[in-house]
Design a protein around this motif. Sequence first.
Motif, PDB file in Angstrom:
ATOM      1  N   ALA A 188      -9.009   0.048 -14.030  1.00 21.00           N
ATOM      2  CA  ALA A 188      -8.801  -0.741 -12.940  1.00 21.00           C
ATOM      3  C   ALA A 188      -7.123  -0.046 -12.840  1.00 21.00           C
ATOM      4  O   ALA A 188      -7.275   0.433 -11.101  1.00 21.00           O
ATOM      5  CB  ALA A 188      -9.298  -1.825 -13.168  1.00 21.00           C
ATOM      6  N   SER A 189      -6.217   0.214 -12.905  1.00 19.33           N
ATOM      7  CA  SER A 189      -5.059   0.799 -12.721  1.00 19.33           C
ATOM      8  C   SER A 189      -4.888   1.822 -12.295  1.00 19.33           C
ATOM      9  O   SER A 189      -3.983   1.965 -11.818  1.00 19.33           O
ATOM     10  CB  SER A 189      -4.595   0.489 -14.207  1.00 19.33           C
ATOM     11  N   LEU A 190      -5.892   3.149 -13.344  1.00 24.20           N
ATOM     12  CA  LEU A 190      -6.054   4.465 -12.694  1.00 24.20           C
ATOM     13  C   LEU A 190      -6.109   4.471 -11.177  1.00 24.20           C
ATOM     14  O   LEU A 190      -5.171   5.425 -10.233  1.00 24.20           O
ATOM     15  CB  LEU A 190      -7.260   5.031 -13.369  1.00 24.20           C
ATOM     16  N   LEU A 224      -2.033  -5.262  -1.174  1.00 21.05           N
ATOM     17  CA  LEU A 224      -2.344  -5.988  -0.190  1.00 21.05           C
ATOM     18  C   LEU A 224      -3.756  -5.603  -0.734  1.00 21.05           C
ATOM     19  O   LEU A 224      -4.746  -6.273  -0.169  1.00 21.05           O
ATOM     20  CB  LEU A 224      -2.442  -5.261   1.268  1.00 21.05           C
ATOM     21  N   ALA A 225      -4.039  -4.206  -0.797  1.00 18.28           N
ATOM     22  CA  ALA A 225      -5.564  -4.079  -0.722  1.00 18.28           C
ATOM     23  C   ALA A 225      -6.059  -4.394  -2.377  1.00 18.28           C
ATOM     24  O   ALA A 225      -7.133  -5.072  -2.198  1.00 18.28           O
ATOM     25  CB  ALA A 225      -5.509  -2.221  -1.033  1.00 18.28           C
ATOM     26  N   TRP A 226      -5.082  -5.001  -3.170  1.00 18.88           N
ATOM     27  CA  TRP A 226      -5.670  -5.749  -3.949  1.00 18.88           C
ATOM     28  C   TRP A 226      -5.678  -6.255  -3.981  1.00 18.88           C
ATOM     29  O   TRP A 226      -7.282  -6.932  -4.375  1.00 18.88           O
ATOM     30  CB  TRP A 226      -4.657  -5.096  -5.363  1.00 18.88           C
ATOM     31  N   GLN A 248      -3.941   4.570  -5.172  1.00 17.37           N
ATOM     32  CA  GLN A 248      -3.607   4.287  -3.946  1.00 17.37           C
ATOM     33  C   GLN A 248      -1.813   4.010  -3.889  1.00 17.37           C
ATOM     34  O   GLN A 248      -1.528   4.174  -2.705  1.00 17.37           O
ATOM     35  CB  GLN A 248      -3.765   2.589  -4.008  1.00 17.37           C
ATOM     36  N   LEU A 249      -1.221   3.807  -4.759  1.00 20.35           N
ATOM     37  CA  LEU A 249       0.523   3.590  -4.811  1.00 20.35           C
ATOM     38  C   LEU A 249       0.835   4.820  -4.227  1.00 20.35           C
ATOM     39  O   LEU A 249       1.648   4.845  -3.624  1.00 20.35           O
ATOM     40  CB  LEU A 249       1.032   3.164  -6.125  1.00 20.35           C
ATOM     41  N   SER A 250      -0.026   5.964  -4.803  1.00 16.47           N
ATOM     42  CA  SER A 250       0.381   7.744  -4.106  1.00 16.47           C
ATOM     43  C   SER A 250       0.605   7.655  -2.673  1.00 16.47           C
ATOM     44  O   SER A 250       1.358   8.490  -2.578  1.00 16.47           O
ATOM     45  CB  SER A 250      -0.119   8.640  -5.147  1.00 16.47           C
ATOM     46  N   ILE A 251      -0.252   7.596  -2.063  1.00 18.52           N
ATOM     47  CA  ILE A 251      -0.948   7.345  -0.991  1.00 18.52           C
ATOM     48  C   ILE A 251      -0.594   6.442  -0.401  1.00 18.52           C
ATOM     49  O   ILE A 251      -0.357   6.812   0.966  1.00 18.52           O
ATOM     50  CB  ILE A 251      -2.641   7.871  -0.877  1.00 18.52           C
ATOM     51  N   HIS A 252      -0.055   5.146   0.014  1.00 22.90           N
ATOM     52  CA  HIS A 252      -0.349   4.284   0.562  1.00 22.90           C
ATOM     53  C   HIS A 252       1.186   3.589   0.354  1.00 22.90           C
ATOM     54  O   HIS A 252       1.451   2.774   0.883  1.00 22.90           O
ATOM     55  CB  HIS A 252      -1.214   3.028  -0.225  1.00 22.90           C
ATOM     56  N   GLY A 253       1.648   3.894  -0.952  1.00 25.54           N
ATOM     57  CA  GLY A 253       2.799   2.975  -1.421  1.00 25.54           C
ATOM     58  C   GLY A 253       2.772   1.512  -1.517  1.00 25.54           C
ATOM     59  O   GLY A 253       1.758   0.877  -1.665  1.00 25.54           O
TER      60      GLY A 253
END
Length: 432
Positions: free
Chosen positions: A396-398, A414-416, A403-408
């Motif tokens: 799940a962390s992948l 917030l998505a989580w 998401q971290l690379s494209i959203h910050g």
Amino acid sequence: MTLPTIVIVGGGAGGLALATQLGRTLGKRNRADIVLLDRNTTHVWKPLLHELATGVLNSSMDEVDYRGHSSAHHYRYQRGSLAGLDRESKRLHLAPIVDEDGVEVLPARELAYDYLIMALGSVSNDFGTPGVADHCHFIDSPQQAKAFQRDMINTFLRYTDPSLRQHPQLTIGIVGGGATGVELAAELFDASRMLNAYGVTAVDHQQISVHLLEAAPRLLPGLSERISQTVQQELEDMGVTVHVGTAIKAAQANRLITGEDEVIETDLNVWAAGIKAPPFLAELGLSTNKKHQIKVEKTLQSIDDPAIFAMGDCADCPLGEDGSVPPRAQAAHQQAKQLAKNLTNQLEGKPLADFEYRDHGSLVSLARYDAVGSLMRSSVSRGLFLEGWLARRAYASLYRMHQLSIHGATKTGLAWLVDKLNRYLKPRMKLH
């Protein structure tokens, strides 16, 4: 002063990550014009397509709108499909865009570039097997995944009526024992349980039969034998019939024909065996291999043109003396980081660094039942073997890392939180 134009063709895992990084650094500081070109208007992380295909993933919740994302991250999005390349004038020829009814939305046009990055990903390789294109589903894009889901639900509904049943059990054939085939096989059992629980169909998971066929001697041939054996045992415990060392020589309506002339009667077929780059890449005048991948130097520059780069599944990047970088999402993300640095160096007149691939391990999801894999691999270590709850959390962390690379960090957090809330507010699968 005219800004240099960097065009990225393809908004997949690597292409979108690269556009985001360049937008945050070069675009935001007005040092370059960053353009992302893609035929679709939204992005879905490709390793999740098997979940989209079974309805476990709701694309409306997890897809990224390129237009909104580009405005927030200082790059420009253009919708279009690459039709040709003029290297002398540094121009891309874009095909007309038509809607579902064949009506032209945008005419054919051109797009100028100073630096071009090909990030077009890959598609399934049917190896010219007769009947595959007509009688098998592919899951290379969100559109194909959604088409499979519609056909899957309709097939389940037809099976509810005894007069429409073609076989004693609802039978699904999956050709290809790589990650996509393995993960899809597990998801199908989970999907059948949920469809039954929500009253969509009376078919129970015990009434479906899934055949997973792999030409190699074992499943997941690119991973360790321990992972392969563990995954096969898990699938067989679920009820999957695993065929290894079994090639398919033809696909027909509601059947698969093996190389030994065995006939496997099916209600639904999926082809997930092998990949290749989009075939039109071999027609652009750049050197490609037999899988249509663009041959690049270790700097990820085309061996024919230093102004053209390629990354991800569509690139044939050297690895060691004889091999190539494997077509994995982690490779695309690593190349995106390297290219962001190299393109900045290019604009500043600094030398480009070679790309060095680091295998951080691989994880395979078996729906909500289990996950198996290894982490922290290196040239001298097999890595840490994982399975069960810990492997599921690591898998799940992948997606969170993507998401971290494209959203910050803020938007990913917030998505989580939204995902957690939706577990209580919405059905566990998309039912239409």
